[in-house]
Design a protein around this motif. Structure first.
Motif, PDB file in Angstrom:
ATOM      1  N   GLU A 101       0.323  63.293 -51.170  1.00 13.44           N
ATOM      2  CA  GLU A 101      -0.384  62.910 -49.903  1.00 13.44           C
ATOM      3  C   GLU A 101       0.490  62.565 -48.716  1.00 13.44           C
ATOM      4  OE1 GLU A 101      -3.767  60.315 -52.368  1.00 13.44           O
ATOM      5  OE2 GLU A 101      -2.489  59.310 -51.209  1.00 13.44           O
ATOM      6  N   LYS A 104       2.066  66.052 -47.566  1.00 15.56           N
ATOM      7  CA  LYS A 104       1.096  66.775 -46.688  1.00 15.56           C
ATOM      8  C   LYS A 104       0.799  66.232 -45.137  1.00 15.56           C
ATOM      9  CE  LYS A 104      -3.957  68.064 -46.567  1.00 15.56           C
ATOM     10  NZ  LYS A 104      -5.187  68.020 -47.131  1.00 15.56           N
ATOM     11  N   ALA A 105       1.145  65.008 -45.191  1.00 15.17           N
ATOM     12  CA  ALA A 105       0.988  64.289 -43.799  1.00 15.17           C
ATOM     13  C   ALA A 105       2.400  64.302 -43.093  1.00 15.17           C
ATOM     14  CB  ALA A 105       0.541  62.848 -43.851  1.00 15.17           C
ATOM     15  N   ASP A 108       3.346  66.488 -39.523  1.00 16.09           N
ATOM     16  CA  ASP A 108       2.563  65.946 -38.260  1.00 16.09           C
ATOM     17  C   ASP A 108       3.389  64.754 -37.721  1.00 16.09           C
ATOM     18  OD1 ASP A 108       1.101  68.183 -38.179  1.00 16.09           O
ATOM     19  OD2 ASP A 108      -0.634  67.287 -39.391  1.00 16.09           O
ATOM     20  N   CYS A 252      -0.972  56.471 -47.183  1.00 15.56           N
ATOM     21  CA  CYS A 252      -1.446  57.390 -48.374  1.00 15.56           C
ATOM     22  C   CYS A 252      -2.576  56.728 -49.106  1.00 15.56           C
ATOM     23  CB  CYS A 252      -0.301  57.441 -49.480  1.00 15.56           C
ATOM     24  SG  CYS A 252       1.187  58.261 -48.649  1.00 15.56           S
TER      25      CYS A 252
END
Length: 379
Positions: A101, A104-105, A108, A252
């Motif tokens: 998680e 993936k974040a 950004d 997360c």
């Protein structure tokens, strides 16, 4: 007559020295007052980790600025430094979900990380036990320094490069507007002062600090003997237990599962705030820890139980050629529950700056730099 402002810094730990450096870069004449003969508190009792990966997104840029300043200091002073990066090594499925998680974040939010398989963890991390890692998270932004050496070299660096003056063995007992008084009765004047006295909440402005969201936090740590034949740890290491400790992972969703499992299966770890990490010092020894006890739960005596629990968890994931423990110690720092910085104006021209919450080596340079940069931008 010089119009150069005179800034007084009370405390020569990493927060005080960071403010001294930032003030000197801003053109101030700087004097540091320290009650001991050198830094002896939390600033020299840590892993020596500049650890940007552990900072929440809103503080990540300041952590990276700290990293830049550490690199500048190392270049100019010759201090020990290893740009090792770090790997969070996990063994449970819920911990692996947190890593996925976060990875993936991360782009950004400005973090640059890479998910690792078990094979990749074992290939890149000599200190990880074979066959136990489920996954890993690699970050290349972390730097390993020697806190004892760095805090010994920083005053000379500041004095020689920036003209910072130091008064060692000089306890400041009173701070008033434009003036401070030492334990010997001497008076020194200033245009601005920064009180950077760590977890000392009793000497200066005790009423402000008693009403603040600050609490003392005690940690226990260990150090092995130097590892044989030049064995290298590789990246600094953290386990899945560390996911509970650092603000970056709070985004997360699976983190709640990790916390619930640890609380249910191993409540003794929550009782003492234990998570485990490892770094290697300049002599080849492995620095291990750590634990967290807060406020009234702090005792002057260290607990063998805490050391044994840390070693139990460390041995589950990590493996070193020689586990012989050469040193054991504790440190106490000021914990701020709303971030890595407590800053308040105590009097006109007098700021209290503390509460880096165990992230002093990571955050102090960047936070002090940001404070002076913002202020200069408004002048």
């Amino acid at each position: 007559m010089s119009t150069q402002p005179h800034t007084a810094i009370i405390g020569a730990g990493i927060v005080g020295l960071a403010h001294a450096w930032a003030a000197a870069r801003a053109g101030h004449r700087v004097t540091v007052f320290e009650r001991s003969d050198k830094a002896r508190g939390a600033s020299v009792r840590n892993f020596g980790m500049c650890w940007p990966i552990g900072q929440a997104p809103e503080y990540f840029a300041a952590a990276l600025r700290s990293r830049e300043l550490w690199q500048e200091f190392v270049r100019e002073s010759g201090a020990y430094s290893r740009p090792t990066g770090s790997v969070h090594v996990v063994e449970h499925e819920d911990e692996a979900s947190v890593l996925e998680e976060f990875a993936k974040a991360a782009p950004d939010l400005g973090y640059q990380v890479e998910l690792l398989t078990r094979a990749q963890v074992e290939e890149s991390c000599p200190g990880v036990r074979r066959g136990v890692a489920r996954a890993g998270l690699l970050s290349r932004t972390e730097i390993n320094v020697d806190p004892r050496q760095a805090l010994a070299l920083l005053p000379a660096f500041l004095g020689e490069k920036h003209g910072v003056a130091f008064h060692w063995r000089t306890a400041v007992t009173q701070v008033r507007e434009g003036k401070l008084v030492t334990a010997s009765g001497e008076t020194h004047t200033f245009d601005e002062a920064f009180v950077c006295s760590g977890h000392d909440f009793e000497t200066l402005f005790p009423e402000i600090l008693a009403a603040s969201p600050l609490r003392p936090c005690k940690l226990q740590m260990l150090r092995t003997v130097p590892q044989p034949k030049g064995w290298n740890l590789g990246p600094m290491l953290a386990s899945g237990l560390s996911l509970r400790q650092y603000g970056n992972f709070s985004i997360c969703p699976s983190l709640s599962e990790v916390k619930a499992r640890v609380a249910w299966d191993m409540p003794e770890l929550d009782r003492y705030g234990i998570h485990v990490m490892a770094s290697q010092d300049r002599f080849g020894a492995i620095v291990l820890g750590d634990s967290h006890e807060y406020g009234d739960h702090i005792e002057i005596f260290d607990k063998a139980e805490i050391d044994e629990l840390m070693l139990r968890e460390l041995r589950k994931l990590f493996d070193f050629p020689d586990w012989t423990i050469a040193e054991r110690w504790h440190g106490i720092y000021a914990k701020h529950y709303d971030g890595p910085e407590f800053r308040v104006q105590a009097l006109p021209g007098v700021q209290i700056a503390t509460g880096t919450s165990g992230s002093g080596m990571t955050m102090s340079f960047g936070l002090a730099d940001r404070f002076f940069a913002k202020r200069e931008a408004t002048v």
